[in-house]
Design a protein around this motif. Structure first.
Motif, short mmCIF file in Angstrom:
data_model
loop_
_atom_site.label_atom_id
_atom_site.label_comp_id
_atom_site.label_asym_id
_atom_site.label_seq_id
_atom_site.Cartn_x
_atom_site.Cartn_y
_atom_site.Cartn_z
N ASN A 6 -3.56 -5.68 1.61
CA ASN A 6 -2.32 -6.43 1.76
C ASN A 6 -1.28 -5.65 2.57
OD1 ASN A 6 -3.15 -8.69 0.23
ND2 ASN A 6 -2.74 -7.56 -1.67
N SER A 7 -1.25 -4.36 2.40
CA SER A 7 -0.25 -3.54 3.10
C SER A 7 -0.94 -2.32 3.70
CB SER A 7 0.85 -3.09 2.13
OG SER A 7 1.53 -4.20 1.58
N ASN A 8 -0.85 -2.22 5.01
CA ASN A 8 -1.38 -1.05 5.71
C ASN A 8 -0.19 -0.19 6.11
OD1 ASN A 8 -2.58 0.82 7.41
ND2 ASN A 8 -4.04 -0.67 8.25
N VAL A 9 0.19 0.71 5.24
CA VAL A 9 1.39 1.53 5.46
C VAL A 9 1.27 2.35 6.73
CG1 VAL A 9 2.82 3.36 4.49
CG2 VAL A 9 1.83 1.61 2.99
N ALA A 10 0.09 2.92 6.97
CA ALA A 10 -0.10 3.75 8.16
C ALA A 10 0.09 2.93 9.43
CB ALA A 10 -1.48 4.38 8.13
N ALA A 11 -0.43 1.68 9.40
CA ALA A 11 -0.28 0.83 10.59
C ALA A 11 1.17 0.45 10.81
CB ALA A 11 -1.15 -0.42 10.43
N MET A 12 1.89 0.13 9.70
CA MET A 12 3.30 -0.23 9.86
C MET A 12 4.12 0.93 10.39
SD MET A 12 4.11 -2.76 6.62
CE MET A 12 3.52 -1.60 5.36
N THR A 13 3.80 2.14 9.91
CA THR A 13 4.51 3.32 10.40
C THR A 13 4.23 3.55 11.88
OG1 THR A 13 4.39 4.33 8.21
CG2 THR A 13 4.80 5.79 10.08
N ALA A 14 2.98 3.43 12.25
CA ALA A 14 2.59 3.62 13.65
C ALA A 14 3.24 2.56 14.54
CB ALA A 14 1.08 3.58 13.78
#
Length: 321
Positions: free
Chosen positions: A5-13
C-alpha cells in the motif's frame, strides 16, 4: 515492514527527483535568459529595484538625445554669431577707411549695405527646429529669452524630477522684431550718436544723431567736422557691437562646454545604472553551467533510485510462489 500500500522508499525518491527537476528547470531558465531574476516571483525586491533602474536608464537615453539636440542649437547660434562678428569687423574696417578725407563714401556705403543685408539674412537663417536665438520677436506669445536644455533626471524619495541647463540668450540677440521697442538687438537697436552705446530699450523720441547699425548710411557724409563726428560715432558703435557679439559668443561657448561635460556625465551614469541592474538580476553563467552539470547527474541518480524503489515491491510476489 514490507507493504504494497505504501512504498516509502519510492515516495522519498520521487520527492527528491521532483525537487531536482524543479531546480533543473530554474537553472535552464537562467542559462537561456541570462538572468537569475526574470520575474517578480524570482525575487520581488530585486525585480522591483531593477525595474525602476531600467526606467531611469531609458529616461537617461532620452536625456542624451535632448543634450545632443541642445548642443546642435548652441552650435547653430555660435556659428552664426561668430560669422556676424566677422561681418561687423568688416563693416568697422569700411567705416575706418571712410574716415579718410576725400574718399567716395557712397561707394563704401554700397559695400556696407551688402554687409548689413548679410547680417540680417544670416541671423534669420540661424534656425533649428523652429528656434532662432539671434533673430527674435520678444513680443511673440510664449517668447522666453532663457532657453532650457534637459540635462538629467534626479530621483529622490521615490519621486523623479527633470534637471535642465539654462541659457540666457538676451545678450546675444542681433535683431528683435518687437513692435513695442522697435528693435533692441545688437544690430537693430538705437545707439547714441556720440558714444555708440546701445539703448537697452528704445528712447521715447530718438535724438537726431541716434542711429542703428542695421540702417546707418555714410553715403551723404562730407568732410565737415560734424559729419566726421557722426562717422566717429558709427565706428565706436561697430566696435562696441563686436564686443557685445563676443560676449554673446562667450556665453554660447560656455554653454557648449557645459553640455559636453553633462553628456559625458550622463553616459557614465547610464553605464553605472546598467552595471547595478546587472549585479541585481543577471545570472553568473559560470556558476549556472556548473550547477546544471551537477543537477543533470543528480537527476539521473534520482531516476535510478526511484526505479530501484519501485522494483522492491516486486520482490513481495516471490513470497507467494
Amino acid at each position: 515492514m514490507a507493504s504494497i500500500n505504501s512504498n516509502v522508499a519510492a515516495m522519498t525518491a520521487l520527492r527528491a527527483l521532483t525537487a531536482t527537476n524543479s531546480s533543473l528547470v530554474q537553472t535552464q531558465s537562467r542559462i537561456s535568459t541570462g538572468m537569475r531574476v526574470n520575474t517578480a516571483a524570482d525575487n520581488a525586491a530585486y525585480w522591483s529595484i531593477a525595474t525602476t533602474l531600467r526606467s531611469d536608464s531609458s529616461s537617461l537615453s532620452t536625456v542624451q538625445d535632448a543634450l545632443g539636440l541642445g548642443a546642435a542649437f548652441v552650435d547653430v547660434a555660435y556659428t552664426a554669431m561668430d560669422e556676424a562678428k566677422n561681418i561687423m569687423t568688416k563693416i568697422k574696417d569700411k567705416l575706418v577707411a571712410a574716415a579718410q578725407p576725400g574718399l567716395d563714401r557712397a561707394k563704401i556705403q554700397t559695400e556696407i549695405t551688402e554687409l548689413q543685408s548679410q547680417l540680417k539674412g544670416m541671423s534669420d537663417a540661424a534656425t533649428l527646429q523652429g528656434q532662432n536665438w539671434l533673430s527674435v520677436d520678444s513680443e511673440a506669445a510664449g517668447y522666453n529669452a532663457t532657453k532650457k536644455i534637459v540635462s538629467s533626471i534626479a530621483r529622490s524619495g521615490g519621486s523623479i524630477s527633470v534637471q535642465s541647463i539654462s541659457i540666457d540668450t538676451s545678450s546675444m540677440v542681433l535683431f528683435d522684431a518687437s513692435t513695442e521697442d522697435d528693435g533692441v538687438g545688437i544690430i537693430d537697436a538705437y545707439r547714441d550718436g556720440t558714444t555708440g552705446e546701445r539703448y537697452a530699450t528704445q528712447p521715447g523720441t530718438p535724438a537726431a544723431t541716434d542711429f542703428r547699425l542695421s540702417t546707418m548710411n555714410i553715403s551723404t557724409l562730407t568732410d565737415s567736422a560734424a559729419h566726421l563726428a557722426t562717422l566717429d560715432g558709427y565706428i565706436k558703435a561697430a566696435d562696441l557691437a563686436i564686443s557685445e557679439m563676443a560676449a554673446g559668443a562667450t556665453t554660447l561657448g560656455a554653454a557648449k562646454a557645459r553640455i559636453e561635460i553633462q553628456q559625458s556625465f550622463v553616459s557614465s551614469l547610464k553605464d553605472a545604472i546598467e552595471s547595478g541592474i546587472s549585479q541585481l538580476v543577471d545570472a553568473d553563467m559560470n556558476a549556472e553551467s556548473t550547477r546544471l552539470q551537477a543537477l543533470q547527474v543528480k537527476q539521473q541518480l534520482g531516476i535510478q533510485a526511484l526505479s530501484i524503489a519501485n522494483s522492491s515491491s516486486q520482490s513481495i510476489l516471490s513470497l507467494f510462489r
